[in-house]
Scaffold this active site. Structure first.
Site, PDB file in Angstrom:
ATOM      1  N   ASP A  45      -9.151 -21.487 -14.112  1.00  0.00           N
ATOM      2  CA  ASP A  45      -9.348 -22.933 -14.048  1.00  0.00           C
ATOM      3  C   ASP A  45      -8.670 -23.561 -12.847  1.00  0.00           C
ATOM      4  O   ASP A  45      -7.640 -23.074 -12.400  1.00  0.00           O
ATOM      5  CB  ASP A  45      -8.694 -23.609 -15.277  1.00  0.00           C
ATOM      6  CG  ASP A  45      -9.507 -23.424 -16.522  1.00  0.00           C
ATOM      7  OD1 ASP A  45     -10.707 -23.219 -16.402  1.00  0.00           O
ATOM      8  OD2 ASP A  45      -8.908 -23.502 -17.611  1.00  0.00           O
ATOM      9  N   GLU A  55       5.855 -52.940 -27.050  1.00  0.00           N
ATOM     10  CA  GLU A  55       6.514 -53.007 -25.738  1.00  0.00           C
ATOM     11  C   GLU A  55       7.333 -51.750 -25.414  1.00  0.00           C
ATOM     12  O   GLU A  55       7.535 -51.404 -24.270  1.00  0.00           O
ATOM     13  CB  GLU A  55       7.409 -54.251 -25.718  1.00  0.00           C
ATOM     14  CG  GLU A  55       7.611 -54.864 -24.361  1.00  0.00           C
ATOM     15  CD  GLU A  55       6.304 -55.123 -23.626  1.00  0.00           C
ATOM     16  OE1 GLU A  55       6.265 -54.790 -22.431  1.00  0.00           O
ATOM     17  OE2 GLU A  55       5.348 -55.631 -24.244  1.00  0.00           O
ATOM     18  N   PRO A  91       5.278 -43.892 -20.634  1.00  0.00           N
ATOM     19  CA  PRO A  91       4.795 -43.984 -19.249  1.00  0.00           C
ATOM     20  C   PRO A  91       5.918 -43.785 -18.220  1.00  0.00           C
ATOM     21  O   PRO A  91       5.630 -43.516 -17.047  1.00  0.00           O
ATOM     22  CB  PRO A  91       4.200 -45.394 -19.154  1.00  0.00           C
ATOM     23  CG  PRO A  91       4.693 -46.135 -20.345  1.00  0.00           C
ATOM     24  CD  PRO A  91       5.039 -45.121 -21.400  1.00  0.00           C
ATOM     25  N   ARG A 136      -6.039 -25.206 -25.769  1.00  0.00           N
ATOM     26  CA  ARG A 136      -6.998 -24.288 -25.142  1.00  0.00           C
ATOM     27  C   ARG A 136      -6.302 -23.139 -24.392  1.00  0.00           C
ATOM     28  O   ARG A 136      -6.938 -22.148 -24.051  1.00  0.00           O
ATOM     29  CB  ARG A 136      -7.978 -25.033 -24.226  1.00  0.00           C
ATOM     30  CG  ARG A 136      -7.360 -25.655 -23.017  1.00  0.00           C
ATOM     31  CD  ARG A 136      -8.377 -26.482 -22.257  1.00  0.00           C
ATOM     32  NE  ARG A 136      -9.385 -25.666 -21.585  1.00  0.00           N
ATOM     33  CZ  ARG A 136      -9.169 -24.984 -20.477  1.00  0.00           C
ATOM     34  NH1 ARG A 136      -7.983 -24.994 -19.902  1.00  0.00           N
ATOM     35  NH2 ARG A 136     -10.138 -24.282 -19.933  1.00  0.00           N
TER      36      ARG A 136
HETATM   37  N1  ADE Z   1       2.122 -44.885 -23.535  1.00  0.00           N
HETATM   38  C1  ADE Z   1       1.636 -45.879 -22.786  1.00  0.00           C
HETATM   39  N2  ADE Z   1       1.263 -45.438 -21.585  1.00  0.00           N
HETATM   40  C2  ADE Z   1       1.529 -44.096 -21.551  1.00  0.00           C
HETATM   41  C3  ADE Z   1       1.372 -43.073 -20.580  1.00  0.00           C
HETATM   42  N3  ADE Z   1       0.869 -43.320 -19.362  1.00  0.00           N
HETATM   43  N4  ADE Z   1       1.767 -41.840 -20.906  1.00  0.00           N
HETATM   44  C4  ADE Z   1       2.302 -41.579 -22.118  1.00  0.00           C
HETATM   45  N5  ADE Z   1       2.474 -42.500 -23.078  1.00  0.00           N
HETATM   46  C5  ADE Z   1       2.083 -43.746 -22.813  1.00  0.00           C
END
Ligand code: ADE
Length: 250
Positions: A169, A117, A90, A154
């Protein structure tokens, strides 16, 4: 293209990759997708893959050895291929259509899906990219990898029958896609725009282009800032703005 997914939950991928276009892309050998369960490289009788953080703190971290060994096993199976090793994180760079296009031109993609975590920091030394699906936290990287693989596959030429539809697209052209209509011509009093029924292809193309710009202006004005607009597009934009002003006055 070869895609390997390093995960503790390989079964999660069976359904999304076992249907529709991604399934056919594998059957037609545009792509070969495999999962590698790094639990198989876990330590001891219990095949442990996580541990508590040095220095204390909440949660468990993925240990480096199982992931390093999983990547090594992929390297051994395909020594010569040039690989993009992509960590699902993330805190990574946000995934978008441009990245999907870049991935679709690669020979071999390896997605590493974390859980818990986070990762031991040394795992990052293995990877070429750290990528996030968006600004939110999922329970693991699997859903993010599924989305990225789907958006990438795709785009491999030949996977989607009509390549023009892929090129048009939303996000591929820099604009959102124009509205579409099919039969009936009138439904519950809602009519298909006359121009689409006119058979005049030049007028239809122009209408689509304009409506594409209108939709982008109304929904995603941020996308317009990065575009180099033609004189015609600029005049359409001025028209939308004055329409909006006169609407706001009423
Ligand atoms: N793992 C947890 N959240 C994530 C996200 N937003 N993007 C990629 N991997 C993740």
């Amino acid at each position: 293209m070869k895609i390997d997914i390093v995960t503790l939950f390989p079964e999660m991928f069976e359904s999304p990759f076992g249907h529709s276009i991604v399934k056919r892309a594998q059957e037609d050998e545009f792509v070969q997708i495999e999962t590698v369960n790094f639990r198989n490289f876990g330590k001891g009788k219990h095949r442990v893959v996580d541990d508590t953080p040095y220095g204390g703190g909440a949660g468990m971290l993925l240990k480096p050895e199982p992931i390093f060994e999983a990547i090594e096993s992929i390297e051994e199976k395909s020594v010569r291929s040039k690989k993009r090793i992509i960590l699902m994180d993330p805190a990574g760079k946000k995934f978008d259509q441009e990245m999907a296009e870049e991935f679709s031109r690669e020979e071999h993609l390896v997605f590493i899906c974390g859980h818990y975590e986070g990762y031991d920091e040394r795992i990052r030394s293995l990877v070429t990219d750290e990528v996030s699906l968006g600004d939110y936290v999922l329970t693991g990287g699997e859903l993010a990898a599924m989305v990225m693989v789907d958006a990438t596959v795709r785009l491999i030429p030949g996977v989607v029958g009509n390549q023009d539809s892929v090129l048009e697209d939303s996000h591929s052209t820099g604009l959102l896609e124009h509205p579409h209509y099919t039969r009936p011509a009138v439904y519950e009093g809602m009519e298909v725009p006359e121009v689409l029924r006119s058979g005049n292809h030049q007028l239809i193309e122009e209408w689509r282009h304009k409506e594409s710009l209108r939709r982008t202006y109304l929904r995603r004005p941020d996308l317009i800032e990065s575009l180099d607009l033609t004189a015609e597009e600029q005049s359409w934009l001025a028209e939308f703005k004055s329409e909006q002003l006169s609407q706001d006055e009423h």
